[in-house]
Design an enzyme around this catalytic site. Structure first.
Site, short mmCIF file in Angstrom:
data_model
loop_
_atom_site.label_atom_id
_atom_site.label_comp_id
_atom_site.label_asym_id
_atom_site.label_seq_id
_atom_site.Cartn_x
_atom_site.Cartn_y
_atom_site.Cartn_z
N ARG A 101 0.89 -1.18 0.00
CA ARG A 101 0.00 0.00 0.00
C ARG A 101 0.92 1.22 0.00
NH1 ARG A 101 -5.44 1.47 3.34
NH2 ARG A 101 -6.17 -0.04 1.83
N HIS A 128 -7.09 0.48 -6.73
CA HIS A 128 -7.39 -0.34 -5.54
C HIS A 128 -8.04 -1.64 -6.05
CE1 HIS A 128 -7.85 -1.36 -1.49
NE2 HIS A 128 -8.71 -0.45 -1.06
N GLN A 131 -10.11 -4.10 -3.77
CA GLN A 131 -11.39 -3.52 -3.40
C GLN A 131 -12.41 -3.70 -4.53
OE1 GLN A 131 -12.29 -1.68 -0.39
NE2 GLN A 131 -14.27 -2.13 -1.31
N ASP A 223 -17.38 7.13 -2.34
CA ASP A 223 -16.08 7.00 -1.67
C ASP A 223 -15.73 8.39 -1.10
OD1 ASP A 223 -13.63 6.14 -0.69
OD2 ASP A 223 -12.60 6.27 -2.62
N CYS A 263 -16.57 1.79 -0.06
CA CYS A 263 -15.44 0.92 0.29
C CYS A 263 -15.05 1.05 1.75
CB CYS A 263 -14.26 1.20 -0.62
SG CYS A 263 -13.71 2.91 -0.53
N ARG A 291 -13.98 -8.77 1.05
CA ARG A 291 -12.53 -8.55 0.88
C ARG A 291 -11.78 -9.82 1.31
NH1 ARG A 291 -10.57 -3.26 1.06
NH2 ARG A 291 -8.64 -4.27 0.43
#
Ligand code: CP
Ligand code: NVA
Length: 309
Positions: A101, A128, A131, A223, A263, A291
């Site tokens: 990340r 991402h 996700q 988001d 998310c 996830r």
């Protein structure tokens, strides 16, 4: 499949179907793999904070018999204490895989370039992928045939939208989005996605207003307006995004029974209201759960040797 999963662009429709089939197996408890990560160590190089990504990967690695090593911002100081090239080459001798990340996608790509061990993108400024795969998996669970689903995204043209665009195009799903003009997705990504969408007959389109974007949508996605690393822009962004909040009124303009996706983490009162996020249409906790299942599939494929091709 490629060695690394940096973007959904690294996958094709068949790969996504394979990931989803394995994820379904894990979710329903018939996964059928005995500890495929046994004896393997996986590093989590995280420059930014994380709840879902870190915990779901660490739990998934544990459930698959592997060992996870969390390396936070201050632990290895990616690119500051030593070069990304050296970190990648050293880690290749210790680790069987890395979840990264980073602030800059270029850093994740550099890790992949110099690493012999697979790199999985756990969020960068551009993408991402884990996700978006979990989100599309969640939509498949809710609606079945993805080619008849319309997803609408309202807000910032960010990493999450970029990955949702690629994923929607690849699975043949329609995606309508609306962002303030100066916060749109990257032009080159939109162009690239449209080429993929042509082949799969998916319709990916930008709309001037959130109202137009949510019309006929089966799912409305929100988001944050301020992504990690953009904290200094908070005030300006909150001003610039007025009118892009997903609230009851906007959701009522989508298809009857439309679901609300996010998310997480969410900022109630900014990009989404509490009434919508905590209301009956919300499937955000299902997204978060998925996830785990989807990433277990990714782990066994990329690191556990369960590759299809
Ligand atoms: N959605 C998501 O990636 O959450 P975290 O930032 O908490 O990992
Ligand atoms: N766009 C957000 C997603 C967080 C999971 C960010 O990058 O901070």
């Amino acid at each position: 499949m490629k060695k690394d999963l940096l973007s959904i662009k690294d996958l094709n429709q068949e790969d996504i179907e394979y990931i989803f089939a394995l994820a379904e197996g894990f979710k329903s408890g018939v996964g059928g793999f005995e500890k495929p990560l046994s004896g393997k160590s996986i590093g989590l190089i995280f420059q930014k904070p994380s709840n879902r990504t870190r915990v779901s990967f660490e739990v998934g690695i544990f459930q698959l018999g592997g060992n996870s090593i969390y390396l936070g911002f201050d632990d290895i100081k990616l690119g500051a204490r030593e070069s990304i090239k050296d970190i990648a080459r050293v880690h290749s001798r210790y680790l069987n895989g890395i979840i990264a990340r980073t602030f800059s996608h270029k850093d994740t790509a550099l890790l992949a370039k110099y690493s012999d061990t697979p790199i999985i993108n756990g969020l960068s400024d551009l993408f991402h992928p884990c996700q978006a795969l979990s989100d599309i998996f969640t939509l498949k669970e809710k609606f079945g045939k993805l080619s008849s689903v319309t997803l609408s995204y309202v807000g910032d043209g960010n990493n999450v939208l970029h990955s949702l665009m690629y994923a929607s195009a690849l699975v043949g799903m329609d995606l309508k989005f609306s962002t303030p003009e100066e916060y749109g997705p990257r032009e080159e990504i939109v162009e690239d996605v449209k080429k993929i969408a042509e082949a799969t007959k998916s319709h990916i389109a930008c709309y001037k207003t959130p109202e137009e974007a949510v019309k006929n949508a089966d799912a409305v996605y929100a988001d944050v307006w301020v992504s990690m690393g953009q904290e200094e822009e908070h005030k300006k962004r909150v001003d610039d995004f007025q009118g892009y909040q997903v609230n009851d009124e906007l959701l009522s303009k989508a298809k009857k029974g439309a679901v609300l996706m996010h998310c997480l983490p969410a900022h109630r009162g900014e990009e989404v209201t509490a009434s919508v996020l905590d209301g009956p249409a919300s499937i955000v906790i299902d997204q978060a759960e998925n996830r785990l299942h989807v990433q277990k599939a990714i782990l066994v494929i990329y690191i556990g040797g369960k590759r299809k091709r």
